[in-house]
Design a protein around this motif. Structure first.
Motif, PDB file in Angstrom:
ATOM      1  N   MET A 143       0.836  -1.202   0.000  1.00  9.79           N
ATOM      2  CA  MET A 143       0.000   0.000   0.000  1.00  9.79           C
ATOM      3  C   MET A 143       0.873   1.255   0.000  1.00  9.79           C
ATOM      4  N   MET A 144       1.979   1.206   0.739  1.00  8.61           N
ATOM      5  CA  MET A 144       2.898   2.349   0.756  1.00  8.61           C
ATOM      6  C   MET A 144       3.430   2.611  -0.644  1.00  8.61           C
ATOM      7  N   GLU A 145       3.720   1.563  -1.380  1.00  8.07           N
ATOM      8  CA  GLU A 145       4.203   1.737  -2.750  1.00  8.07           C
ATOM      9  C   GLU A 145       3.149   2.407  -3.627  1.00  8.07           C
ATOM     10  N   ARG A 146       1.885   2.072  -3.411  1.00  8.07           N
ATOM     11  CA  ARG A 146       0.805   2.733  -4.172  1.00  8.07           C
ATOM     12  C   ARG A 146       0.737   4.210  -3.815  1.00  8.07           C
ATOM     13  N   LEU A 147       0.860   4.508  -2.517  1.00  8.56           N
ATOM     14  CA  LEU A 147       0.845   5.914  -2.094  1.00  8.56           C
ATOM     15  C   LEU A 147       2.055   6.667  -2.645  1.00  8.56           C
ATOM     16  N   LEU A 148       3.177   6.003  -2.724  1.00  7.78           N
ATOM     17  CA  LEU A 148       4.375   6.634  -3.291  1.00  7.78           C
ATOM     18  C   LEU A 148       4.177   6.932  -4.777  1.00  7.78           C
ATOM     19  N   THR A 149       3.474   6.064  -5.466  1.00  7.22           N
ATOM     20  CA  THR A 149       3.172   6.324  -6.872  1.00  7.22           C
ATOM     21  C   THR A 149       2.344   7.598  -7.008  1.00  7.22           C
ATOM     22  N   ILE A 150       1.374   7.765  -6.130  1.00  6.85           N
ATOM     23  CA  ILE A 150       0.563   8.993  -6.127  1.00  6.85           C
ATOM     24  C   ILE A 150       1.419  10.204  -5.775  1.00  6.85           C
TER      25      ILE A 150
END
Length: 160
Positions: A143-150
């Motif tokens: 999930m952190m990786e998804r937030l980092l993408t944003i």
């Protein structure tokens, strides 16, 4: 914060213009601050700061989870403590990116992108573990990786 600063700058410019051109009025100043272009830029910066703030908040929760897991799993204490440290690095990088976003979006972008190194560290530390805490931390890291993408998208959008 950005909206106050931008309005201050625009307002200061308007006051200066008032001195230069006596015919400027309060309506002119208000019109400048309320103009569509200024409002749009302020909303854009606010949204992008919100994305970075959300990422910091989530990284903080993940760091706390890793710290608790380190205390509850003596056999894996070092691994979870290293995960907590990796999340602390993510927090510092994103905070740095938020501070740089307006003045140096490219630097902010770099700061967010290097967070991927920290998520890789977490995944490598616990990927083979089958315990409940490791599985949860892996989910949190994904999930952190998804937030980092944003967050990367936010820095790119500001930088143009």
């Amino acid at each position: 914060m950005a909206s106050l600063y931008s309005c201050f700058v625009v307002g200061s410019l308007a006051v200066l213009l008032q001195f230069l051109f006596v015919s400027a009025s309060t309506k002119s100043i208000n019109a400048i601050c309320q103009s569509r272009g200024i409002k749009k830029k302020l909303r854009m910066l606010d949204r992008h700061w919100a994305a970075l703030s959300l990422s910091v908040s989530y990284a903080g929760k993940s760091a706390s989870f890793a710290a608790n897991a380190a205390n509850q799993n003596p056999n894996m204490k070092k691994q979870f403590a290293a995960c907590k440290d990796a999340y602390a690095t993510i927090i510092a990088s994103i905070k740095s990116a938020a501070a740089e976003l307006k003045e140096s979006p490219d630097t902010a972008n770099y700061d967010v992108m290097v967070c991927r190194d920290s998520t890789t560290i977490v995944k490598n530390l616990i990927k083979k573990n089958l315990d409940k805490d490791s599985k949860m931390l892996i989910k949190m890291t994904l999930m952190m990786e998804r937030l980092l993408t944003i967050a990367v998208g936010a820095t790119v959008a500001v930088g143009g």
